[in-house]
Design a protein around this motif. Structure first.
Motif, PDB file in Angstrom:
ATOM      1  N   PRO A 123       0.807  -1.227   0.000  1.00  8.51           N
ATOM      2  CA  PRO A 123       0.000   0.000   0.000  1.00  8.51           C
ATOM      3  C   PRO A 123       0.837   1.273   0.000  1.00  8.51           C
ATOM      4  O   PRO A 123       0.352   2.339  -0.398  1.00  8.51           O
ATOM      5  N   LYS A 124       2.089   1.191   0.431  1.00  3.32           N
ATOM      6  CA  LYS A 124       2.945   2.370   0.503  1.00  3.32           C
ATOM      7  C   LYS A 124       3.474   2.725  -0.884  1.00  3.32           C
ATOM      8  O   LYS A 124       4.075   1.901  -1.561  1.00  3.32           O
ATOM      9  N   GLY A 125       3.230   3.939  -1.320  1.00  5.75           N
ATOM     10  CA  GLY A 125       3.750   4.392  -2.591  1.00  5.75           C
ATOM     11  C   GLY A 125       5.255   4.619  -2.537  1.00  5.75           C
ATOM     12  O   GLY A 125       5.831   4.835  -1.471  1.00  5.75           O
ATOM     13  N   GLY A 126       5.896   4.557  -3.691  1.00  5.90           N
ATOM     14  CA  GLY A 126       7.318   4.867  -3.782  1.00  5.90           C
ATOM     15  C   GLY A 126       8.260   3.808  -3.267  1.00  5.90           C
ATOM     16  O   GLY A 126       9.444   4.085  -3.046  1.00  5.90           O
ATOM     17  N   CYS A 127       7.765   2.571  -3.084  1.00  8.57           N
ATOM     18  CA  CYS A 127       8.629   1.520  -2.527  1.00  8.57           C
ATOM     19  C   CYS A 127       9.322   0.698  -3.606  1.00  8.57           C
ATOM     20  O   CYS A 127      10.069  -0.224  -3.289  1.00  8.57           O
ATOM     21  N   GLY A 128       9.062   1.000  -4.873  1.00 11.25           N
ATOM     22  CA  GLY A 128       9.760   0.306  -5.943  1.00 11.25           C
ATOM     23  C   GLY A 128       8.991  -0.837  -6.577  1.00 11.25           C
ATOM     24  O   GLY A 128       9.604  -1.736  -7.175  1.00 11.25           O
ATOM     25  N   LYS A 129       7.657  -0.804  -6.483  1.00 12.62           N
ATOM     26  CA  LYS A 129       6.863  -1.880  -7.086  1.00 12.62           C
ATOM     27  C   LYS A 129       7.078  -1.953  -8.595  1.00 12.62           C
ATOM     28  O   LYS A 129       7.273  -3.038  -9.167  1.00 12.62           O
ATOM     29  N   THR A 130       7.025  -0.788  -9.255  1.00  9.74           N
ATOM     30  CA  THR A 130       7.164  -0.777 -10.707  1.00  9.74           C
ATOM     31  C   THR A 130       8.549  -1.245 -11.136  1.00  9.74           C
ATOM     32  O   THR A 130       8.695  -1.971 -12.121  1.00  9.74           O
TER      33      THR A 130
ATOM     34  N   LEU B  50       2.738  -7.796 -18.952  1.00  4.35           N
ATOM     35  CA  LEU B  50       2.958  -6.845 -17.859  1.00  4.35           C
ATOM     36  C   LEU B  50       1.632  -6.129 -17.623  1.00  4.35           C
ATOM     37  O   LEU B  50       1.157  -5.377 -18.469  1.00  4.35           O
ATOM     38  N   VAL B  51       1.044  -6.395 -16.456  1.00  3.07           N
ATOM     39  CA  VAL B  51      -0.311  -5.910 -16.153  1.00  3.07           C
ATOM     40  C   VAL B  51      -0.208  -4.714 -15.212  1.00  3.07           C
ATOM     41  O   VAL B  51       0.222  -4.860 -14.063  1.00  3.07           O
ATOM     42  N   ASP B  52      -0.590  -3.548 -15.698  1.00  3.63           N
ATOM     43  CA  ASP B  52      -0.470  -2.305 -14.931  1.00  3.63           C
ATOM     44  C   ASP B  52      -1.822  -1.991 -14.289  1.00  3.63           C
ATOM     45  O   ASP B  52      -2.791  -1.688 -14.973  1.00  3.63           O
ATOM     46  N   HIS B  53      -1.865  -2.054 -12.948  1.00  6.94           N
ATOM     47  CA  HIS B  53      -3.099  -1.783 -12.207  1.00  6.94           C
ATOM     48  C   HIS B  53      -3.178  -0.334 -11.724  1.00  6.94           C
ATOM     49  O   HIS B  53      -4.145   0.020 -11.036  1.00  6.94           O
ATOM     50  N   ASP B  54      -2.184   0.460 -12.021  1.00  7.35           N
ATOM     51  CA  ASP B  54      -2.095   1.820 -11.493  1.00  7.35           C
ATOM     52  C   ASP B  54      -2.407   2.822 -12.599  1.00  7.35           C
ATOM     53  O   ASP B  54      -1.804   2.777 -13.674  1.00  7.35           O
TER      54      ASP B  54
ATOM     55  N   MET C 145       0.796  -3.611  -8.905  1.00  9.00           N
ATOM     56  CA  MET C 145      -0.365  -3.098  -8.175  1.00  9.00           C
ATOM     57  C   MET C 145      -0.149  -1.635  -7.788  1.00  9.00           C
ATOM     58  O   MET C 145       0.989  -1.177  -7.657  1.00  9.00           O
ATOM     59  N   PRO C 146      -1.238  -0.879  -7.581  1.00  9.98           N
ATOM     60  CA  PRO C 146      -1.102   0.557  -7.318  1.00  9.98           C
ATOM     61  C   PRO C 146      -0.746   0.866  -5.869  1.00  9.98           C
ATOM     62  O   PRO C 146      -0.878   0.018  -4.981  1.00  9.98           O
ATOM     63  N   ALA C 147      -0.306   2.097  -5.643  1.00  9.44           N
ATOM     64  CA  ALA C 147      -0.176   2.585  -4.264  1.00  9.44           C
ATOM     65  C   ALA C 147      -1.563   2.578  -3.629  1.00  9.44           C
ATOM     66  O   ALA C 147      -2.577   2.692  -4.317  1.00  9.44           O
ATOM     67  N   ALA C 148      -1.577   2.439  -2.318  1.00  6.84           N
ATOM     68  CA  ALA C 148      -2.844   2.340  -1.562  1.00  6.84           C
ATOM     69  C   ALA C 148      -3.610   1.073  -1.911  1.00  6.84           C
ATOM     70  O   ALA C 148      -4.818   0.980  -1.676  1.00  6.84           O
ATOM     71  N   CYS C 149      -2.907   0.071  -2.453  1.00  6.37           N
ATOM     72  CA  CYS C 149      -3.533  -1.216  -2.751  1.00  6.37           C
ATOM     73  C   CYS C 149      -4.021  -1.859  -1.448  1.00  6.37           C
ATOM     74  O   CYS C 149      -3.277  -1.978  -0.478  1.00  6.37           O
TER      75      CYS C 149
END
Length: 208
Positions: A9-16, A35-39, A81-85
């Motif tokens: 859920p935390k943004g900016g942690c390097g998911k992408t 590559l499935v972009d949920h954001d 997955m997006p931030a705030a997931c």
């Protein structure tokens, strides 16, 4: 098809960064990859638009703002997955067996957010019944800092494995900017980075 979900859920942690690097690696192994972009920020798809024509192809899939995210005919689907997931978002997205990677940065805010997310997972009956293989990744690490030691100490106390630590380096910025993976960069420049990826790739080679 094997599914990998990269979530926190935390943004900016390097998911992408994780999602695109994993997609690039398997595509380079002659695997069919989506590559499935949920954001709705579309960071993964923006990376894919920069991908050179000579690189192994990766299928782009939009999964935000109501787009149908059905994926068929590939060996791997990598979900950014997006931030705030939320857990509900994961429940809606995960169908069948899956890997779940959770990147966590060595900072006080990120560690606290990680604690809340892991606690929510452990408490949820859906997670207990689902066949989801969970792994933690310490991301953008500088090993000589105190908060890296704090992060490692915290992760050692949870019942989910720390798969690897990925260092903070300009190599990932260059790769993201060019639509490639670190495995596409000059080998002499990414020796340490490839070594850090070996435990994660070995972990993904086992069934969830």
């Amino acid at each position: 098809m094997k599914q990998i979900f990269v979530a926190n859920p935390k943004g900016g942690c390097g998911k992408t960064t994780l999602a695109t690097q994993i997609a690039s690696y398997y595509a380079g192994q002659n695997q069919q990859v989506a590559l499935v972009d949920h954001d709705n920020q579309q960071s993964s798809l923006d990376w894919l638009k920069c991908r050179p024509q000579g690189c192994a192809p990766i299928d782009p899939v939009k999964a935000y703002n109501g787009y149908n995210a059905t994926v068929n005919g590939v060996d791997w689907s990598i979900h950014d997955m997006p931030a705030a997931c939320s857990l509900d978002d994961l429940k809606d997205a995960i169908v069948g067996d899956a890997y779940l990677l959770i990147p966590i940065l060595p900072s006080p805010t990120d560690i606290k957010a990680g604690v809340r997310f892991l606690m929510a997972l452990n408490r949820d009956p859906w997670f207990a019944e689902a066949n989801i293989k969970v792994g933690l990744v310490a991301n953008r690490v500088r090993s000589n800092t105190n908060y890296f030691k704090v992060l490692v100490s915290f992760l050692e106390q949870v019942n989910m494995p720390l798969i690897t630590s990925i260092r903070d380096t300009q190599n990932y910025i260059r790769a993201m900017d060019g639509g490639v993976g670190i495995f596409d960069l000059p080998p002499s420049r990414v020796v340490t980075d490839k070594e850090q990826w070996e435990p994660l790739l070995h972990w993904l080679s086992a069934s969830p």
